[in-house]
Scaffold this motif. Structure first.
Motif, PDB file in Angstrom:
ATOM      1  N   GLY A  23       0.828  -1.210   0.000  1.00 57.79           N
ATOM      2  CA  GLY A  23       0.000   0.000   0.000  1.00 57.79           C
ATOM      3  C   GLY A  23       0.859   1.254   0.000  1.00 57.79           C
ATOM      4  N   LEU A  24       1.894   1.238   0.819  1.00 54.89           N
ATOM      5  CA  LEU A  24       2.782   2.401   0.930  1.00 54.89           C
ATOM      6  C   LEU A  24       3.494   2.674  -0.398  1.00 54.89           C
ATOM      7  N   ARG A  25       3.968   1.594  -1.037  1.00 55.46           N
ATOM      8  CA  ARG A  25       4.675   1.769  -2.327  1.00 55.46           C
ATOM      9  C   ARG A  25       3.754   2.392  -3.364  1.00 55.46           C
ATOM     10  N   LEU A  26       2.509   1.949  -3.378  1.00 56.90           N
ATOM     11  CA  LEU A  26       1.562   2.483  -4.358  1.00 56.90           C
ATOM     12  C   LEU A  26       1.245   3.945  -4.067  1.00 56.90           C
ATOM     13  N   LEU A  27       1.137   4.250  -2.792  1.00 55.85           N
ATOM     14  CA  LEU A  27       0.863   5.635  -2.395  1.00 55.85           C
ATOM     15  C   LEU A  27       1.982   6.553  -2.891  1.00 55.85           C
ATOM     16  N   GLN A  28       3.213   6.057  -2.778  1.00 54.66           N
ATOM     17  CA  GLN A  28       4.370   6.862  -3.183  1.00 54.66           C
ATOM     18  C   GLN A  28       4.413   7.119  -4.687  1.00 54.66           C
ATOM     19  N   VAL A  32      -2.812  10.424  -8.431  1.00 51.56           N
ATOM     20  CA  VAL A  32      -3.988  10.992  -7.758  1.00 51.56           C
ATOM     21  C   VAL A  32      -4.282  10.133  -6.533  1.00 51.56           C
ATOM     22  N   VAL A  33      -4.554  10.790  -5.397  1.00 47.58           N
ATOM     23  CA  VAL A  33      -4.937  10.047  -4.197  1.00 47.58           C
ATOM     24  C   VAL A  33      -6.280  10.588  -3.709  1.00 47.58           C
ATOM     25  N   ILE A  34      -7.250   9.702  -3.635  1.00 45.63           N
ATOM     26  CA  ILE A  34      -8.574  10.103  -3.139  1.00 45.63           C
ATOM     27  C   ILE A  34      -8.726   9.460  -1.772  1.00 45.63           C
ATOM     28  N   PHE A  35      -8.816  10.271  -0.736  1.00 44.87           N
ATOM     29  CA  PHE A  35      -8.708   9.692   0.609  1.00 44.87           C
ATOM     30  C   PHE A  35      -9.879  10.079   1.510  1.00 44.87           C
ATOM     31  N   ASP A  36     -10.137   9.180   2.464  1.00 45.63           N
ATOM     32  CA  ASP A  36     -11.242   9.346   3.416  1.00 45.63           C
ATOM     33  C   ASP A  36     -10.796  10.045   4.695  1.00 45.63           C
ATOM     34  N   ARG A  37     -11.775  10.435   5.474  1.00 51.18           N
ATOM     35  CA  ARG A  37     -11.477  11.141   6.716  1.00 51.18           C
ATOM     36  C   ARG A  37     -10.687  10.273   7.706  1.00 51.18           C
ATOM     37  N   LEU A  38     -10.987   8.975   7.756  1.00 50.72           N
ATOM     38  CA  LEU A  38     -10.357   8.180   8.808  1.00 50.72           C
ATOM     39  C   LEU A  38      -8.957   7.677   8.449  1.00 50.72           C
ATOM     40  N   VAL A  39      -8.444   8.179   7.334  1.00 46.96           N
ATOM     41  CA  VAL A  39      -7.055   7.887   7.000  1.00 46.96           C
ATOM     42  C   VAL A  39      -6.176   8.842   7.806  1.00 46.96           C
ATOM     43  N   ASN A  40      -5.108   8.350   8.413  1.00 46.81           N
ATOM     44  CA  ASN A  40      -4.205   9.261   9.118  1.00 46.81           C
ATOM     45  C   ASN A  40      -3.635  10.257   8.092  1.00 46.81           C
ATOM     46  N   PRO A  41      -3.931  11.559   8.255  1.00 42.11           N
ATOM     47  CA  PRO A  41      -3.528  12.533   7.228  1.00 42.11           C
ATOM     48  C   PRO A  41      -2.032  12.539   6.955  1.00 42.11           C
ATOM     49  N   PHE A  42      -1.246  12.197   7.961  1.00 46.50           N
ATOM     50  CA  PHE A  42       0.209  12.294   7.792  1.00 46.50           C
ATOM     51  C   PHE A  42       0.738  11.276   6.778  1.00 46.50           C
ATOM     52  N   LEU A  43      -0.051  10.233   6.520  1.00 46.62           N
ATOM     53  CA  LEU A  43       0.350   9.256   5.500  1.00 46.62           C
ATOM     54  C   LEU A  43       0.526   9.940   4.142  1.00 46.62           C
ATOM     55  N   LEU A  44      -0.210  11.043   3.950  1.00 41.51           N
ATOM     56  CA  LEU A  44      -0.161  11.730   2.658  1.00 41.51           C
ATOM     57  C   LEU A  44       1.187  12.399   2.413  1.00 41.51           C
ATOM     58  N   MET A  45       1.981  12.554   3.467  1.00 41.82           N
ATOM     59  CA  MET A  45       3.327  13.104   3.272  1.00 41.82           C
ATOM     60  C   MET A  45       4.182  12.117   2.467  1.00 41.82           C
ATOM     61  N   GLU A  46       3.713  10.891   2.332  1.00 41.53           N
ATOM     62  CA  GLU A  46       4.422   9.887   1.527  1.00 41.53           C
ATOM     63  C   GLU A  46       4.170  10.072   0.030  1.00 41.53           C
ATOM     64  N   THR A  47       3.164  10.867  -0.322  1.00 41.94           N
ATOM     65  CA  THR A  47       2.842  11.018  -1.742  1.00 41.94           C
ATOM     66  C   THR A  47       3.845  11.970  -2.396  1.00 41.94           C
ATOM     67  N   SER A  48       3.862  11.928  -3.700  1.00 40.76           N
ATOM     68  CA  SER A  48       4.732  12.874  -4.403  1.00 40.76           C
ATOM     69  C   SER A  48       4.119  14.267  -4.259  1.00 40.76           C
ATOM     70  N   PRO A  49       4.963  15.310  -4.107  1.00 41.03           N
ATOM     71  CA  PRO A  49       4.400  16.663  -3.957  1.00 41.03           C
ATOM     72  C   PRO A  49       3.575  17.072  -5.170  1.00 41.03           C
ATOM     73  N   GLU A  50       3.786  16.407  -6.296  1.00 43.22           N
ATOM     74  CA  GLU A  50       3.007  16.746  -7.510  1.00 43.22           C
ATOM     75  C   GLU A  50       1.675  16.018  -7.560  1.00 43.22           C
ATOM     76  N   ALA A  51       1.489  15.030  -6.719  1.00 44.75           N
ATOM     77  CA  ALA A  51       0.246  14.234  -6.797  1.00 44.75           C
ATOM     78  C   ALA A  51      -0.959  15.104  -6.473  1.00 44.75           C
ATOM     79  N   VAL A  85      -4.819   6.165  -6.479  1.00 41.73           N
ATOM     80  CA  VAL A  85      -4.944   5.386  -5.239  1.00 41.73           C
ATOM     81  C   VAL A  85      -6.185   5.867  -4.501  1.00 41.73           C
ATOM     82  N   ARG A  86      -7.074   4.940  -4.242  1.00 40.65           N
ATOM     83  CA  ARG A  86      -8.264   5.247  -3.436  1.00 40.65           C
ATOM     84  C   ARG A  86      -7.932   4.741  -2.038  1.00 40.65           C
TER      85      ARG A  86
END
Ligand code: SAH
Length: 389
Positions: A23-28, A32-51, A85-86
Motif C-alpha cells: 500500500g505504501l509503495r503504491l501511495l508513493q 492521484v490520491v482520493i482519501f477518506d477522513r479516517l485515513v491518518n492525514p500524515f500518511l499523505l506526506m508519503e505522496t509525491s508533492p506533484e500528486a 490510489v483510493r
C-alpha cells in the motif's frame, strides 16, 4: 488510449506504521490520491508533492464529496491514464464500500487492484489489550455495523442470532446506538454483566478506552463522551485487558507531537514514538514557506481532527517559520490554544508565554528531557485522554 489503473488501498486504522508495504509503495507512486477522513492525514506526506490529493472525508452528518462524485472522480483520472490510489481507513473490504467502487471500475473496463488493510475492529481491540479470539474465552467473532438502520431508526441486526451465535462481537459505527445495542443483547440472552469495551481513535496515541458491562456502559460512555470513530467490543475477551494493556501506559501516551523543523531528527523521532507519542515531523524550509498544497492539506487535517496537542519548536527560526506558515495556511489560531509548546530557547519561550501559550523549556532536542518536562502535564492528560473508567 493509455489506460490508467485504480488501486484501492487500506490505510490501516491510524498508527502510521500499520499500512502494508504494498500500500505504501503504491501511495508513493500515485498521480492521484482520493482519501477518506479516517485515513491518518500524515500518511499523505508519503505522496509525491506533484500528486493531486482529493479529500472525500465524511464527518458524521457532513458529507464533503458524495459517493457518486467520488466514483466520478475515480473514473475521470483513470480514463486519463493516471495511477489513482483510493485510500480508505482500515481495510477497504470492511464497511469501506470497495465493492461498489470496484464494480464501477469493472463496468468501465478500468483496471484495478485491491490491497487489504488492517481493520480497526481487531487493531483497536489489540492496542487496547484485547485479542478478539482466545483459546479459553472466545472461538469466534463477528463484525457488525451499527449504522445500517431499519425504518424505526434502529440498527438492522438479527439480534437473537447475533447474541447467541458468536463469542466476541465488534460493532463499527455504533456509538449513536449504544443504548439499543446493549439493551438488545441483554434482551436476547447475553448476561447484563457481559464485559464491553469502547475504543475511540484506536492505535493513535490519543486512543481512549472505556470499559464496563452491558448494564453500565451507556452511562460510562456518556460521562467520558466517547464518540465515533470508536469500536464497541463485546465479550469475555475484554477481561484480558487487565493483563494485556500494553499501549496506553507509556510515558508519552496521549501526545500528538508536531515537530516543524528542517533538521533531520530521525533517531529522536523514533525514540519519541517508542515512548508512546505520535510524531509528525514536518519539514519546514525557509525557502519553501510558500504553501505547498500537500503540506497545507496535511497540516489542516491534522489540526481539524485534533491529532496534535504538543508542538516542539526547537529553534527561534523554527518558531518564526511555524507561525508564518500557520498564518499563510489559514489554520485557525484557536486550534493552537489547547496545545502545549516545547521550546529549546528562552526567546521563543518568552514570546509564546506572552501570547498566552502553555510552554515547557528543555535545553536541547533530547527525548529524555522532553519526556521529563512533560511528565507533570502527562498526569493531567492521563484521565481525559487515556481514561479507562
Ligand atoms: N474500513 C474501516 C471501517 C470504516 S467504517 C476499517 O476496516 O476499520 C468507520 C468506523 O470504523 C468508525 O465509525 C469506527 O467504528 C471504526 N473505526 C475506524 N477507525 C477507527 C479507529 N482508529 N478506532 C476506533 N474505531 C475506528
Amino acid at each position: 488510449m493509455i489506460q490508467g489503473k485504480v488501486y484501492f488501498v487500506g490505510a490501516g486504522p491510524g498508527d502510521l506504521d500499520l499500512i502494508t508495504v504494498k500500500g505504501l509503495r503504491l501511495l508513493q507512486k500515485a498521480d492521484v490520491v482520493i482519501f477518506d477522513r479516517l485515513v491518518n492525514p500524515f500518511l499523505l506526506m508519503e505522496t509525491s508533492p506533484e500528486a493531486k490529493l482529493v479529500y472525500c472525508g465524511k464527518q458524521p452528518c457532513k458529507h464533503t464529496l458524495r459517493q457518486e462524485d467520488i466514483q466520478k472522480e475515480l473514473l475521470i483520472h483513470a480514463k486519463k491514464g493516471l495511477t489513482v490510489v483510493r485510500l480508505k481507513g482500515g481495510d477497504p473490504s470492511v464497511f469501506g464500500r470497495v465493492g461498489e467502487e470496484a464494480e464501477l471500475c469493472a463496468q468501465h473496463l478500468i483496471k484495478y487492484e485491491i490491497i487489504p488493510g488492517i481493520t480497526s475492529g481487531s487493531a483497536a481491540s489489540m492496542y487496547a489489550g484485547v485479542p478478539v479470539t482466545h483459546r479459553k474465552l472466545s472461538g469466534s467473532f463477528a463484525t457488525v455495523t451499527g449504522h445500517t438502520c431499519t425504518k424505526d431508526g434502529k440498527p438492522a441486526v438479527n439480534w437473537s442470532s447475533l447474541a447467541k451465535a458468536v463469542d466476541t462481537i465488534v460493532f463499527y459505527m455504533g456509538m449513536k446506538h449504544l443504548p439499543t445495542i446493549s439493551n438488545e443483547l441483554i434482551h436476547h440472552g447475553r448476561s447484563k454483566d457481559t464485559p464491553i469495551l469502547l475504543v475511540q481513535w484506536g492505535t493513535y496515541s490519543k486512543q481512549r478506552t472505556v470499559e464496563g458491562t452491558l448494564a453500565t456502559i451507556v452511562a460510562k460512555a456518556e460521562l467520558a463522551q466517547i464518540q465515533n470513530p470508536a469500536i464497541i467490543l463485546v465479550g469475555e475477551v475484554v477481561k484480558l485487558r487487565a493483563k494485556l494493556n500494553w499501549f496506553d501506559q507509556r510515558p508519552l501516551s496521549g501526545r500528538g507531537m508536531l515537530i516543524p523543523t528542517a533538521t533531520d531528527f530521525c533517531e529522536e523521532v523514533s525514540q519519541l514514538k517508542e515512548q508512546g507519542a505520535d510524531v509528525y515531523a514536518y519539514p519546514f524550509l525557509s525557502q519553501a514557506i510558500q504553501m505547498n498544497h500537500r503540506d497545507q492539506l496535511v497540516l489542516t487535517r491534522l489540526f481539524e481532527d485534533e491529532h496534535i496537542n504538543t508542538i516542539c519548536l526547537l529553534t527561534y527560526q523554527d518558531y518564526l517559520e511555524f507561525f508564518e506558515y500557520i498564518d499563510l495556511s489559514g489554520i485557525n489560531m484557536d486550534s493552537l490554544q489547547t496545545c502545549t509548546f516545547i521550546c529549546c530557547d528562552h526567546t521563543t519561550r518568552v514570546h509564546l508565554s506572552e501570547a498566552g501559550f502553555n510552554t515547557y523549556q528543555v535545553s536541547a532536542m533530547n527525548v529524555e528531557r522532553i519526556t521529563e518536562a512533560l511528565l507533570p502535564a502527562q498526569i493531567q492528560i492521563a484521565e481525559p485522554l487515556r481514561g479507562s473508567l
